[in-house]
Motif scaffolding. Structure first.
Motif, PDB file in Angstrom:
ATOM      1  N   ARG A 120      -0.729   3.959   2.052  1.00 17.65           N
ATOM      2  CA  ARG A 120      -2.170   4.212   2.042  1.00 17.65           C
ATOM      3  C   ARG A 120      -2.512   5.570   1.427  1.00 17.65           C
ATOM      4  O   ARG A 120      -3.675   5.839   1.142  1.00 17.65           O
ATOM      5  N   SER A 147      -5.238  -0.610  10.232  1.00 19.45           N
ATOM      6  CA  SER A 147      -4.927   0.407   9.231  1.00 19.45           C
ATOM      7  C   SER A 147      -3.511   0.941   9.372  1.00 19.45           C
ATOM      8  O   SER A 147      -2.956   1.513   8.444  1.00 19.45           O
ATOM      9  N   ALA A 153      -1.132  -2.639   4.915  1.00 20.99           N
ATOM     10  CA  ALA A 153      -1.097  -1.513   3.983  1.00 20.99           C
ATOM     11  C   ALA A 153      -0.554  -1.936   2.623  1.00 20.99           C
ATOM     12  O   ALA A 153      -1.102  -1.561   1.583  1.00 20.99           O
ATOM     13  N   ASP A 156      -3.115  -4.343   0.928  1.00 21.75           N
ATOM     14  CA  ASP A 156      -4.277  -3.564   0.468  1.00 21.75           C
ATOM     15  C   ASP A 156      -3.931  -2.745  -0.774  1.00 21.75           C
ATOM     16  O   ASP A 156      -4.723  -2.645  -1.718  1.00 21.75           O
ATOM     17  N   TYR A 157      -2.736  -2.134  -0.759  1.00 22.44           N
ATOM     18  CA  TYR A 157      -2.293  -1.335  -1.908  1.00 22.44           C
ATOM     19  C   TYR A 157      -2.194  -2.211  -3.154  1.00 22.44           C
ATOM     20  O   TYR A 157      -2.628  -1.826  -4.241  1.00 22.44           O
ATOM     21  N   ASP A 213     -13.382  -2.623   1.478  1.00 26.46           N
ATOM     22  CA  ASP A 213     -12.056  -2.326   0.924  1.00 26.46           C
ATOM     23  C   ASP A 213     -12.171  -1.706  -0.456  1.00 26.46           C
ATOM     24  O   ASP A 213     -13.032  -2.092  -1.259  1.00 26.46           O
TER      25      ASP A 213
END
Length: 389
Positions: A120, A147, A153, A156-157, A213
């Motif tokens: 993150r 989170s 993580a 999302d990355y 996001d």
């Protein structure tokens, strides 16, 4: 201990003492029980500032200690330290052990939180290195986002940094799977139908996260109909003022600005001007809407100028390349002729005549192929220009 920089004595083996301090887990004792003498945020900071240990040595020792010491608290602190470092060896190491942690699927919460923090905070794009093990299925099986969760993580990355081609492949994979968060993941990957559905839900009053996001701020809108859905959403946010609509308004306006074209601006301008007219008739404050239109028009103008400059540079480069190619072509035609003129007096026509026919045939054949390469006649010079356009 922090009253001045105290270098390690010369007779100390700096490598061994650094390894010992990192691996012995003395941070807890120093930081939590002796705050009066140890005020540093980490043992790594203390080693670097107070003992003068080079950052490169800290990185090397940290990686070695992680491999050799099987203690979660020490390992997690090493990963937190490495998250502050931009180094190719560190990234390769973290990628390798992220995959290992995901594959093991254990309840090592400290380790998972540390790796989640790393992914993150990292600024570099390393999607090529992780694309083979992004845990989409595990993500879909979870009921809610966290989170501190490593699965979230990594996904999302990937959603934030992946290329359009990587996202398209991921969308095909996710579309074949099932799970409670399927639509959320498709939306974050930029799937147009999922974004359409999400906007429709927002227009009907669906709840919104306090901060959308980051991947949703990087959506590349290729479809004009989807672009108009964002205009619909922005109009919706103008109608009333509350926190939910403010969040949606910021998101939709960002997408509108980043994906503007001349055609889209004309549509946007008509719709916003209609709202301005209604505000003006009602005696409401409307100037801010005109400011937004002016700002978007300025961005559009800057984009057009940038495209024109790139086109000019491209054409200039092509012209230079085309000119060089033409000169090479002419040289290839003329050089054999010049050589023949020089050689005839030296060797006589009888010796040179067969070579002349062979060279002439090769040049004629090459020019013919170049001229009729696609079934249509064009001079070799035209072909060269087309190639470099």
């Amino acid at each position: 201990m922090n009253s001045g920089k105290a270098k390690l004595p010369d007779w100390f083996d700096e490598n061994k003492i650094t390894d010992f301090v990192i691996c012995a887990d003395i941070y807890h004792e120093l930081h939590y029980h002796r705050k009066d003498i140890f005020s540093y945020d980490s043992i790594f900071e203390w080693l670097e500032i107070e003992c003068g240990v080079a950052k490169s040595m800290l990185i090397e020792s940290s990686i070695k200690c992680y491999e050799e010491v099987n203690v979660d608290s020490i390992r997690s602190r090493i990963i937190y330290f490495l998250s502050e470092v931009d180094d190719c060896n560190v990234i390769d190491f973290v990628v390798k052990h992220t995959k290992k942690v995901l594959d093991e699927n254990t309840n090592q919460h400290e380790i998972q939180y540390a790796f989640a923090h790393y992914w993150r905070t990292i600024k570099l794009n390393k999607t090529d290195e992780i694309v083979s093990f992004v845990p989409f299925e595990k993500f879909l099986s979870k009921t809610e986002e966290s989170s501190t969760d490593l699965t979230d993580a990594i996904v999302d990355y990937f959603c934030e940094n992946a290329s359009i081609e990587q996202k398209k492949k991921a969308i095909r994979i996710v579309s074949s799977l099932e799970g409670l968060r399927k639509q959320e993941l498709l939306r974050n990957l930029g799937d147009e139908s999922a974004i359409h559905r999400a906007i429709d839900e927002y227009l009907k009053g669906a709840s919104v996260n306090s901060n959308l996001d980051q991947s949703l701020y990087k959506i590349k809108v290729l479809d004009d109909k989807l672009y108009e859905k964002f205009i619909d959403l922005y109009e919706y946010t103008i109608d009333k003022s509350n926190e939910r609509r403010r969040i949606l308004g910021n998101w939709s306006l960002y997408i509108i600005k980043e994906n503007i074209t001349k055609k889209r601006y004309d549509v946007l301008k008509k719709r916003i001007e209609r709202i301005i007219e209604i505000h003006r008739e009602n005696g409401d404050y409307w100037e801010w809407l005109q400011d937004i239109l002016d700002e978007i028009e300025q961005k559009l103008y800057e984009n057009i100028l940038e495209e024109d400059e790139n086109q000019i540079v491209k054409k200039g480069t092509c012209s230079i390349s085309s000119l060089c190619a033409k000169r090479i072509y002419i040289s290839c035609i003329l050089l054999p002729i010049i050589i023949l003129i020089v050689c005839i007096p030296m060797f006589g026509w009888d010796e040179i005549e067969p070579i002349t026919y062979i060279v002439g045939s090769i040049e004629l054949l090459a020019s013919g192929i170049l001229s009729f390469i696609d079934g249509k006649f064009k001079s070799p010079f035209q072909r060269i220009e087309e190639y470099f356009e």
